[in-house]
Design a protein around this motif. Structure first.
Motif, mmCIF file in Angstrom:
data_model
loop_
_atom_site.group_PDB
_atom_site.id
_atom_site.type_symbol
_atom_site.label_atom_id
_atom_site.label_comp_id
_atom_site.label_asym_id
_atom_site.label_seq_id
_atom_site.Cartn_x
_atom_site.Cartn_y
_atom_site.Cartn_z
ATOM 1 N N MET A 193 0.851 -1.196 0.000
ATOM 2 C CA MET A 193 0.000 0.000 0.000
ATOM 3 C C MET A 193 0.887 1.247 0.000
ATOM 4 O O MET A 193 1.900 1.302 0.693
ATOM 5 C CB MET A 193 -0.900 0.012 1.233
ATOM 6 C CG MET A 193 -1.815 1.237 1.311
ATOM 7 S SD MET A 193 -2.870 1.200 2.769
ATOM 8 C CE MET A 193 -3.892 -0.212 2.362
ATOM 9 N N ASP A 194 0.506 2.252 -0.816
ATOM 10 C CA ASP A 194 1.257 3.497 -0.854
ATOM 11 C C ASP A 194 1.138 4.228 0.472
ATOM 12 O O ASP A 194 0.104 4.217 1.128
ATOM 13 C CB ASP A 194 0.734 4.401 -1.973
ATOM 14 C CG ASP A 194 1.083 3.859 -3.349
ATOM 15 O OD1 ASP A 194 2.188 3.315 -3.478
ATOM 16 O OD2 ASP A 194 0.257 3.988 -4.268
ATOM 17 N N GLU A 195 2.234 4.874 0.855
ATOM 18 C CA GLU A 195 2.234 5.673 2.067
ATOM 19 C C GLU A 195 1.885 7.123 1.738
ATOM 20 O O GLU A 195 2.078 7.593 0.627
ATOM 21 C CB GLU A 195 3.611 5.623 2.730
ATOM 22 C CG GLU A 195 4.005 4.254 3.231
ATOM 23 C CD GLU A 195 5.371 4.270 3.899
ATOM 24 O OE1 GLU A 195 5.688 3.311 4.601
ATOM 25 O OE2 GLU A 195 6.095 5.266 3.700
ATOM 26 N N VAL A 196 1.351 7.818 2.737
ATOM 27 C CA VAL A 196 1.121 9.249 2.624
ATOM 28 C C VAL A 196 2.368 9.951 3.152
ATOM 29 O O VAL A 196 2.756 9.751 4.303
ATOM 30 C CB VAL A 196 -0.118 9.691 3.421
ATOM 31 C CG1 VAL A 196 -0.274 11.200 3.357
ATOM 32 C CG2 VAL A 196 -1.371 9.005 2.895
ATOM 33 N N ARG A 197 2.999 10.731 2.291
ATOM 34 C CA ARG A 197 4.222 11.431 2.689
ATOM 35 C C ARG A 197 3.966 12.936 2.672
ATOM 36 O O ARG A 197 3.436 13.472 1.701
ATOM 37 C CB ARG A 197 5.377 11.089 1.745
ATOM 38 C CG ARG A 197 6.701 11.744 2.115
ATOM 39 C CD ARG A 197 7.858 11.108 1.375
ATOM 40 N NE ARG A 197 7.792 11.342 -0.049
ATOM 41 C CZ ARG A 197 8.317 12.418 -0.659
ATOM 42 N NH1 ARG A 197 8.906 13.358 0.061
ATOM 43 N NH2 ARG A 197 8.247 12.541 -1.972
ATOM 44 N N VAL A 198 4.331 13.600 3.747
ATOM 45 C CA VAL A 198 4.210 15.053 3.820
ATOM 46 C C VAL A 198 5.431 15.669 3.146
ATOM 47 O O VAL A 198 6.564 15.485 3.598
ATOM 48 C CB VAL A 198 4.104 15.527 5.276
ATOM 49 C CG1 VAL A 198 4.021 17.051 5.325
ATOM 50 C CG2 VAL A 198 2.901 14.896 5.967
ATOM 51 N N VAL A 199 5.200 16.375 2.049
ATOM 52 C CA VAL A 199 6.291 17.022 1.326
ATOM 53 C C VAL A 199 6.658 18.337 2.000
ATOM 54 O O VAL A 199 7.821 18.622 2.256
ATOM 55 C CB VAL A 199 5.898 17.250 -0.144
ATOM 56 C CG1 VAL A 199 7.019 17.965 -0.895
ATOM 57 C CG2 VAL A 199 5.564 15.924 -0.817
ATOM 58 N N VAL A 200 5.656 19.150 2.271
ATOM 59 C CA VAL A 200 5.849 20.406 2.994
ATOM 60 C C VAL A 200 4.524 20.749 3.656
ATOM 61 O O VAL A 200 3.454 20.459 3.115
ATOM 62 C CB VAL A 200 6.313 21.540 2.046
ATOM 63 C CG1 VAL A 200 5.265 21.844 0.991
ATOM 64 C CG2 VAL A 200 6.675 22.802 2.820
ATOM 65 N N ALA A 201 4.589 21.346 4.829
ATOM 66 C CA ALA A 201 3.351 21.715 5.521
ATOM 67 C C ALA A 201 3.613 22.893 6.445
ATOM 68 O O ALA A 201 4.636 22.950 7.140
ATOM 69 C CB ALA A 201 2.824 20.530 6.329
ATOM 70 N N HIS A 202 2.698 23.847 6.413
ATOM 71 C CA HIS A 202 2.703 24.947 7.376
ATOM 72 C C HIS A 202 1.268 25.436 7.509
ATOM 73 O O HIS A 202 0.342 24.792 6.984
ATOM 74 C CB HIS A 202 3.673 26.063 6.964
ATOM 75 C CG HIS A 202 3.537 26.519 5.553
ATOM 76 N ND1 HIS A 202 2.539 27.356 5.132
ATOM 77 C CD2 HIS A 202 4.279 26.242 4.445
ATOM 78 C CE1 HIS A 202 2.676 27.612 3.845
ATOM 79 N NE2 HIS A 202 3.709 26.940 3.392
ATOM 80 N N SER A 203 1.060 26.541 8.212
ATOM 81 C CA SER A 203 -0.300 26.943 8.565
ATOM 82 C C SER A 203 -1.143 27.368 7.371
ATOM 83 O O SER A 203 -2.374 27.356 7.445
ATOM 84 C CB SER A 203 -0.255 28.081 9.590
ATOM 85 O OG SER A 203 0.425 29.204 9.063
ATOM 86 N N GLU A 204 -0.499 27.744 6.258
ATOM 87 C CA GLU A 204 -1.251 28.225 5.097
ATOM 88 C C GLU A 204 -1.596 27.104 4.123
ATOM 89 O O GLU A 204 -2.676 27.099 3.535
ATOM 90 C CB GLU A 204 -0.452 29.298 4.362
ATOM 91 C CG GLU A 204 -0.218 30.551 5.184
ATOM 92 C CD GLU A 204 0.650 31.556 4.458
ATOM 93 O OE1 GLU A 204 1.096 31.260 3.319
ATOM 94 O OE2 GLU A 204 0.885 32.638 5.018
ATOM 95 N N ARG A 205 -0.682 26.166 3.939
ATOM 96 C CA ARG A 205 -0.904 25.123 2.943
ATOM 97 C C ARG A 205 -0.029 23.920 3.237
ATOM 98 O O ARG A 205 0.923 23.991 4.011
ATOM 99 C CB ARG A 205 -0.626 25.658 1.533
ATOM 100 C CG ARG A 205 0.796 26.034 1.268
ATOM 101 C CD ARG A 205 0.968 26.818 -0.031
ATOM 102 N NE ARG A 205 0.585 28.205 0.125
ATOM 103 C CZ ARG A 205 0.953 29.186 -0.707
ATOM 104 N NH1 ARG A 205 1.683 28.905 -1.763
ATOM 105 N NH2 ARG A 205 0.593 30.431 -0.499
#
Length: 246
Positions: free
Chosen positions: A1-13
């Motif tokens: 199963m594919d994993e969910v990877r966070v590429v970039v995250a901050h309060s706006e997007r």
């Protein structure tokens, strides 16, 4: 199963990757809509839009590799950097969208003064480095003709396969903007690549203004980076860019 990877995250997007699909999630649905519209207008390759809903844009992954990353040496060839310059020229020569993008204005001038004061007051950057770069940055404030500009053309947003540009990502800041801002962001932290990019761009470029944008961008983004969990003091990062102007 594919994993969910966070590429970039901050309060706006935030950008997530699931397999070969990227999900861009934005607190502002108008910004997502504008990004999709800019991508459809762009005369250079972009990621394929899979679907769009309020606050979410799904994009197909691009093949190839990023042209470069801030703080890291680029393995891309001089020909690839010149190809990036040529792609930027095609973008700038096309009919621009109606909305405003990045450019020097009174708001940017006020932001420069405010952020310089903060950098000194908070002891983030030495005062002499701030003042030297503030003076350099003033060259940005001059008349210019707005073009179709990407607005955040980091080399990590330009994907190449060998010597060919195969796609450009992250168009959320696209609009009518300063062409030299695009060239500056593309080469920020990669000064040795500027001549290659300009050779591909194929027209006279005021290099002093490009360097002025390096200073202005670095001075005005450091506080935002710190507040959103990024490190502008890392090797080759924005603070090193400022020090290199001394």
């Amino acid at each position: 199963m594919d994993e969910v990877r966070v590429v970039v995250a901050h309060s706006e997007r935030a950008t997530l990757r699931v397999g070969d699909t990227f999900l861009k999630i934005d607190a502002d649905p108008d910004r997502i809509d504008r990004e999709a519209r800019v991508m459809r207008l762009a005369p250079i390759p972009t990621a394929r839009i899979l679907w769009q809903q309020p606050n979410v844009l799904a994009l197909a992954a691009l093949p190839g590799v990023a042209l470069g990353r801030l703080g890291e040496p680029s393995a891309a060839s001089p020909v690839a950097w010149a190809a990036a310059g040529a792609a930027v020229r095609r973008l700038h020569d096309s009919a621009p969208p109606p909305w405003r993008g990045r450019g020097p204005d009174d708001g940017a001038a006020r932001e420069l003064e405010r952020e310089c004061a903060w950098l000194v007051d908070e002891h983030v950057v030495p005062p002499d480095v701030v003042e030297r770069n503030r003076r350099i940055a003033l060259a940005v404030f001059r008349p210019f003709t707005p073009v179709f500009a990407h607005g955040d053309l980091q080399p990590s947003h330009v994907f190449v396969d060998g010597d060919e540009v195969i796609g450009v990502l992250d168009w959320s800041e696209g609009g009518r903007g300063d062409p030299l801002f695009d060239l500056a962001i593309l080469t920020l932290g990669h000064e040795e690549r500027l001549d290659q990019v300009v050779a591909g761009y194929g027209k006279d470029v005021d290099l002093d203004v490009v360097r002025a944008w390096w200073s202005l961008r670095s001075l005005t983004v450091i506080r935002w980076l710190i507040e959103h969990g990024f490190d502008p003091a890392g090797p080759g990062g924005e603070i090193d860019v400022l020090r290199s102007r001394m």
